[in-house]
Scaffold this motif. Structure first.
Motif, PDB file in Angstrom:
ATOM      1  N   ILE A  77       0.825  -1.208   0.000  1.00 12.79           N
ATOM      2  CA  ILE A  77       0.000   0.000   0.000  1.00 12.79           C
ATOM      3  C   ILE A  77       0.854   1.252   0.000  1.00 12.79           C
ATOM      4  O   ILE A  77       0.598   2.207  -0.742  1.00 12.79           O
ATOM      5  CB  ILE A  77      -0.942   0.017   1.220  1.00 12.79           C
ATOM      6  N   SER A  78       1.869   1.272   0.835  1.00 14.44           N
ATOM      7  CA  SER A  78       2.687   2.481   0.954  1.00 14.44           C
ATOM      8  C   SER A  78       4.074   2.124   1.467  1.00 14.44           C
ATOM      9  O   SER A  78       4.296   1.026   1.995  1.00 14.44           O
ATOM     10  CB  SER A  78       2.033   3.476   1.913  1.00 14.44           C
ATOM     11  N   ARG A  79       4.965   3.067   1.332  1.00 15.80           N
ATOM     12  CA  ARG A  79       6.297   2.969   1.926  1.00 15.80           C
ATOM     13  C   ARG A  79       6.323   3.965   3.075  1.00 15.80           C
ATOM     14  O   ARG A  79       6.399   5.177   2.844  1.00 15.80           O
ATOM     15  CB  ARG A  79       7.356   3.315   0.876  1.00 15.80           C
ATOM     16  N   PRO A  80       6.210   3.517   4.318  1.00 16.38           N
ATOM     17  CA  PRO A  80       6.070   4.423   5.459  1.00 16.38           C
ATOM     18  C   PRO A  80       7.099   5.542   5.511  1.00 16.38           C
ATOM     19  O   PRO A  80       6.781   6.659   5.928  1.00 16.38           O
ATOM     20  CB  PRO A  80       6.206   3.478   6.665  1.00 16.38           C
ATOM     21  N   ALA A  81       8.325   5.261   5.076  1.00 21.41           N
ATOM     22  CA  ALA A  81       9.379   6.279   5.143  1.00 21.41           C
ATOM     23  C   ALA A  81       9.053   7.515   4.304  1.00 21.41           C
ATOM     24  O   ALA A  81       9.576   8.604   4.557  1.00 21.41           O
ATOM     25  CB  ALA A  81      10.710   5.685   4.686  1.00 21.41           C
ATOM     26  N   TRP A 132       8.719   0.495  11.837  1.00 23.46           N
ATOM     27  CA  TRP A 132       7.935   0.393  10.614  1.00 23.46           C
ATOM     28  C   TRP A 132       8.428  -0.711   9.688  1.00 23.46           C
ATOM     29  O   TRP A 132       7.801  -1.008   8.681  1.00 23.46           O
ATOM     30  CB  TRP A 132       7.929   1.730   9.878  1.00 23.46           C
ATOM     31  N   GLN A 133       9.544  -1.313  10.033  1.00 25.14           N
ATOM     32  CA  GLN A 133      10.014  -2.469   9.280  1.00 25.14           C
ATOM     33  C   GLN A 133       9.301  -3.745   9.705  1.00 25.14           C
ATOM     34  O   GLN A 133       9.474  -4.799   9.089  1.00 25.14           O
ATOM     35  CB  GLN A 133      11.530  -2.610   9.459  1.00 25.14           C
ATOM     36  N   ILE A 134       8.496  -3.640  10.776  1.00 30.27           N
ATOM     37  CA  ILE A 134       7.651  -4.761  11.178  1.00 30.27           C
ATOM     38  C   ILE A 134       6.489  -4.852  10.185  1.00 30.27           C
ATOM     39  O   ILE A 134       5.703  -3.922  10.050  1.00 30.27           O
ATOM     40  CB  ILE A 134       7.117  -4.559  12.612  1.00 30.27           C
ATOM     41  N   LYS A 135       6.384  -5.942   9.497  1.00 28.58           N
ATOM     42  CA  LYS A 135       5.433  -6.067   8.394  1.00 28.58           C
ATOM     43  C   LYS A 135       3.990  -5.882   8.851  1.00 28.58           C
ATOM     44  O   LYS A 135       3.176  -5.273   8.147  1.00 28.58           O
ATOM     45  CB  LYS A 135       5.592  -7.418   7.707  1.00 28.58           C
ATOM     46  N   THR A 136       3.651  -6.398  10.014  1.00 25.16           N
ATOM     47  CA  THR A 136       2.272  -6.286  10.490  1.00 25.16           C
ATOM     48  C   THR A 136       1.880  -4.833  10.719  1.00 25.16           C
ATOM     49  O   THR A 136       0.792  -4.399  10.333  1.00 25.16           O
ATOM     50  CB  THR A 136       2.093  -7.087  11.791  1.00 25.16           C
ATOM     51  N   LEU A 137       2.760  -4.073  11.354  1.00 26.38           N
ATOM     52  CA  LEU A 137       2.485  -2.659  11.609  1.00 26.38           C
ATOM     53  C   LEU A 137       2.326  -1.898  10.309  1.00 26.38           C
ATOM     54  O   LEU A 137       1.378  -1.112  10.144  1.00 26.38           O
ATOM     55  CB  LEU A 137       3.619  -2.044  12.434  1.00 26.38           C
ATOM     56  N   ALA A 138       3.230  -2.118   9.368  1.00 27.99           N
ATOM     57  CA  ALA A 138       3.170  -1.412   8.088  1.00 27.99           C
ATOM     58  C   ALA A 138       1.933  -1.814   7.287  1.00 27.99           C
ATOM     59  O   ALA A 138       1.335  -0.979   6.595  1.00 27.99           O
ATOM     60  CB  ALA A 138       4.437  -1.688   7.283  1.00 27.99           C
TER      61      ALA A 138
END
Length: 217
Positions: free
Chosen positions: A69-73, A128-134
């Motif tokens: 969906i997105s790249r959090p950074a 944010w590198q935790i896949k579930t959170l992202a």
């Protein structure tokens, strides 16, 4: 009323609903008021079953699990997005930190405020590198929805406990910090006028990357 608000929140935005309900759950556990929370919350979840149950049970038929969906950074705090933080709430948090009293809930709300803002900054990159959170939250600025709730409480706390001589200055600064981003938003609105054919021939969805598009399309 809380049950109805919970149902409407779930219907309006599932990710934010999960975050807000988790916030209220932790708050009730912290203040030991869980009994007053679980029944209306469960009732609200039940009222919205028609929305979230098909979304979960039929998720295997759409592209959600296979779409990034997105790249959090790309959505961390910048100078341009600074007004999103809610400067009035930040000011209230600073004031609340400086005030000394026996209000137990203040520590909880301050912790939540700082954590929600922290998750909007590049310092939170490892989390944010935790896949579930992202995958669930998708955009770091969504945590600011929690800071808005907490900020409101902290502003009220400041108005209640600040000395009368400084109360007017505090209220004035809070109003100013609320009006500045509002003015910036209202003056940057761009009108987009698309022809009717754009909507009648558009085969995309209204999501970010068509993540709810059926797999067979």
């Amino acid at each position: 009323m809380f049950a109805l608000a919970t149902a409407l929140l779930i219907i309006s935005h599932n990710s934010l609903a999960l975050m807000v309900l988790l916030f209220f759950f932790v708050y009730c556990v912290y203040t030991r008021r869980f009994r007053a929370f679980w029944f209306p919350a469960a009732l609200g979840v039940g009222l919205s079953t028609f929305f979230w149950f098909p979304a979960l049970s039929e998720r295997k038929y759409v592209l959600f699990d296979t779409t990034v969906i997105s790249r959090p950074a790309d959505y961390f705090l910048t100078l341009k997005t600074l007004p999103l933080v809610g400067l009035a709430g930040v000011l209230a948090a600073i004031v609340a930190t400086a005030l000394r009293d026996e209000e137990k809930r203040k520590r909880f709300f301050l912790a939540v405020m700082f954590v929600s803002i922290f998750l909007f900054t590049p310092l939170s990159t490892p989390l944010w590198q935790i896949k579930t959170l992202a995958a669930v939250v998708q955009f770091p600025y969504r945590f600011l929805a929690i800071s808005m709730i907490v900020g409101s409480w902290l502003i009220e706390y400041g108005v209640q406990y600040i000395k009368k001589t400084k109360k007017q200055m505090f209220v004035g600064l809070c109003v100013l910090f609320l009006l500045i981003p509002l003015w910036k938003t209202l003056t940057s609105i761009e009108r987009i006028d698309r022809p009717e054919g754009y909507y009648t021939t558009n085969e995309s969805t209204t999501t970010v990357h068509n993540e709810y598009m059926p797999k067979w399309v």
